[in-house]
Design an enzyme around this catalytic site. Structure first.
Site, PDB file in Angstrom:
ATOM      1  N   ARG A  28       0.610  -1.181   0.071  1.00 18.92           N
ATOM      2  CA  ARG A  28      -0.139   0.016  -0.006  1.00 18.92           C
ATOM      3  C   ARG A  28       0.767   1.133   0.118  1.00 18.92           C
ATOM      4  O   ARG A  28       0.575   2.186   0.586  1.00 18.92           O
ATOM      5  CB  ARG A  28      -0.898   0.138   1.155  1.00 18.92           C
ATOM      6  N   ARG A  32      -3.392   6.504   0.461  1.00 19.55           N
ATOM      7  CA  ARG A  32      -3.894   7.765   1.143  1.00 19.55           C
ATOM      8  C   ARG A  32      -2.731   8.526   1.957  1.00 19.55           C
ATOM      9  O   ARG A  32      -2.498   9.703   2.266  1.00 19.55           O
ATOM     10  CB  ARG A  32      -5.052   7.691   1.760  1.00 19.55           C
ATOM     11  N   ARG A  41      -7.459  11.760  -6.040  1.00 20.70           N
ATOM     12  CA  ARG A  41      -8.458  11.098  -5.431  1.00 20.70           C
ATOM     13  C   ARG A  41      -9.547  12.195  -5.466  1.00 20.70           C
ATOM     14  O   ARG A  41     -10.783  11.900  -5.062  1.00 20.70           O
ATOM     15  CB  ARG A  41      -8.251  10.342  -4.182  1.00 20.70           C
ATOM     16  N   ASP A  77      -6.722  -3.272  -7.655  1.00 24.02           N
ATOM     17  CA  ASP A  77      -7.222  -3.990  -6.235  1.00 24.02           C
ATOM     18  C   ASP A  77      -7.524  -5.470  -6.494  1.00 24.02           C
ATOM     19  O   ASP A  77      -7.588  -5.989  -7.859  1.00 24.02           O
ATOM     20  CB  ASP A  77      -8.678  -3.155  -6.049  1.00 24.02           C
ATOM     21  N   TYR A 154     -14.530 -12.081   0.303  1.00 20.10           N
ATOM     22  CA  TYR A 154     -15.488 -11.043  -0.118  1.00 20.10           C
ATOM     23  C   TYR A 154     -16.740 -11.224  -0.898  1.00 20.10           C
ATOM     24  O   TYR A 154     -18.006 -10.975  -0.651  1.00 20.10           O
ATOM     25  CB  TYR A 154     -14.724 -10.149  -1.077  1.00 20.10           C
TER      26      TYR A 154
END
Ligand code: 1CP
Length: 357
Positions: A28, A32, A41, A77, A154
C-alpha cells in the site's frame, strides 16, 4: 525483454541471492498516505483511477519518486478482475470491496466465468505497459492478484468480515461448492497474473490477506490446492512469486509449499523464526509493524534495525512492512525507513555481512 530486473536488488533478494543492498518497498505504498495520491482522488473516484491507465500509472509511480523504493506495485485492487466479470461489485473508500448479491449457493458459481484479461481488464494491462515504460532502470514492477480464499471471502460475505463465518460455513459445510468456487477464482487470478507478466510485470505477489483465520489443517485441505494452482501456473514465466497473509505465522511453511519463492511475514513473528519455519530456499519479506511509523524517529529507527538484525544479514530478505501502510502515515517516516534500510551494511563490507557487535 531484458532479463527481469537483472541489476535489481529486489529481484536478487527474491531469488535468495546476495544483493547490492537490502531492497525495500511497502505494501500500500501508493494510497492515502501520499498527498499527491489524495490530490488525484479529490478529482477521481477509486474506480476511475484503476480504469484509467494514465492515472493508475501516475499513482503507481508516485511512491517510487517520493520514497526511493526498490520496486513499484501496480495500482489496482484484488477484486478488480472479478469486478470485470461479475455484476454488482464496487469499492467503497472506507469499507473496501462490497458485493451486492453475495455468493452463497452452487447456482451462484455460474456467475464466475473465466477471465479473458485482454478483453475484460485491458486497462490493467495498459497500466502495466505504461508503468514499465516510465520506471527507472533497476526498479521492477510487481503485479498482483488476490488469492482464491481472500477473494472468495469478499464474494461470500458480501464485504469485509471479522469472523468469516459465512465463508467458513460454506467451506466446511459444502466442500464441493467451495472447491469449485476457489478453483474458478484460481483460474481468474492465474489468467490475470500471467497477462500482467506478459505485459511487463517482473514479479508477482499473491495477497491472501485473511487466510490467517484458518488452521493449518484446514488451509492445507481447503485452500492450498487452489493457491498452488495459481503459483505453479506461473512457474514457467520465471518471475519471483511472493505469497503473503496477515496473522499467518502458523501457515508459513504451508504457504511456501503452495509454490512461493518469497513469503511475506507480518510483525507477529520474527524473521528469524519465520526462516526456521520456512527452511532453506525460500526468501522472506517483511516485517516492520506499520504502527512503528507513528513512533518518534529514534524509536522507529531502532525498530527498523531490529528487523534487519533478526534477518542477520542473510541473503533473501526484502524489507517491507508486516502489512499495508496505514492511511494517515507521514510519508517522511516512510522515507526515513528507506534511508535506514539502504544505509544498512553499506561501507562495512556489504549488505549481506552479518552485523558486527
Ligand atoms: O500501493 C498500493 O496501494 C497498491 C494497490 C493496492 C493493492 C495491492 C490497493 C489499492 N489494494 C491492494 C490490495 C488489497 N485490496 C488487499 C490485499 C492487501 C491488504 O491486505 O492490504 C485487500 C484485502 C484489498 C481489499 C480492499 N480494497 C480494502 C480492504 C478492505 C477490508 O476488508 O479491510 C480496501 C480499503 C480497498 C480499497 C483500496 N484499494 C487500494 C487502495 C489505495 C484503497 C483505498 C481506497 C481509496 O483510495 O479510495
Amino acid at each position: 525483454m531484458p532479463p527481469a530486473g537483472a541489476a535489481s536488488p529486489f529481484i536478487a533478494a527474491c531469488r535468495g541471492q546476495p544483493a547490492s543492498r537490502v531492497p525495500v518497498w511497502f505494501m500500500r505504498q501508493a494510497g492515502r498516505s501520499l498527498p499527491e495520491y489524495r490530490a488525484v482522488r479529490e478529482r477521481h473516484s477509486f474506480a476511475e483511477v484503476v480504469a484509467d491507465p494514465e492515472l493508475a500509472a501516475e499513482v503507481t509511480l508516485q511512491p517510487v519518486r517520493r520514497l526511493g523504493v526498490d520496486a513499484a506495485i501496480l495500482f489496482s485492487d484484488i477484486v478488480t478482475p472479478v469486478q470485470a466479470i461479475v455484476d454488482g461489485i464496487h469499492i467503497e473508500a472506507e469499507r473496501g470491496p462490497v458485493v451486492v448479491a453475495p455468493f452463497r449457493t452452487k447456482a451462484d458459481l455460474a456467475r464466475l466465468r473465466p477471465l479473458e484479461p485482454e478483453l475484460d481488464v485491458p486497462y490493467v494491462l495498459d497500466t502495466v505497459r505504461l508503468v514499465r515504460s516510465r520506471l527507472p532502470a533497476g526498479v521492477p514492477l510487481i503485479g498482483f492478484a488476490g488469492a482464491p480464499f481472500t477473494v472468495a471471502s469478499y464474494l461470500v460475505e458480501g464485504g469485509r468480515s471479522r469472523d468469516h463465518r459465512r465463508t467458513k460455513a460454506l467451506m466446511y459445510g459444502e466442500p464441493d461448492v467451495w472447491a469449485d468456487l476457489v478453483d474458478r477464482l484460481a483460474g481468474v487470478a492465474l489468467a490475470s497474473l500471467r497477462a500482467q507478466v506478459e505485459a511487463g510485470a517482473q514479479a508477482v505477489q499473491l495477497f491472501d490477506s485473511w487466510v490467517g483465520t484458518l488452521s493449518e489443517a484446514d488451509y492445507r485441505r481447503y485452500v492450498l490446492p487452489a493457491s498452488a494452482r495459481v503459483l505453479d501456473g506461473l512457474a514457467d514465466l520465471d518471475v519471483p512469486r511472493i505469497h503473503f497473509g496477515v496473522g499467518a505465522g502458523h501457515l508459513l511453511s504451508a504457504m511456501a509449499d503452495a509454490g512461493a519463492d518469497v513469503v511475506g511475514v507480518d510483525w507477529r513473528i520474527s524473521l528469524d523464526e519465520a526462516r526456521r519455519r520456512l527452511g532453506a530456499g525460500v526468501a522472506v519479506q517483511g516485517n516492520l509493524d506499520p504502527a512503528a511509523l507513528f513512533c518518534p524517529p529514534a524509536v522507529l529507527a531502532a525498530r527498523v534495525r531490529a528487523v534487519l538484525a533478526a534477518n542477520g544479514g542473510r541473503p533473501g530478505h526484502v524489507f517491507n512492512l508486516g502489512w499495508g501502510v496505514l492511511p494517515d502515515t507521514d510519508p517522511a517516516a516512510l522515507r526515513t525507513v528507506v534511508e535506514i534500510v539502504h544505509g544498512h551494511g553499506q561501507g562495512s563490507g556489504g549488505a549481506e555481512q552479518p552485523p558486527s557487535g
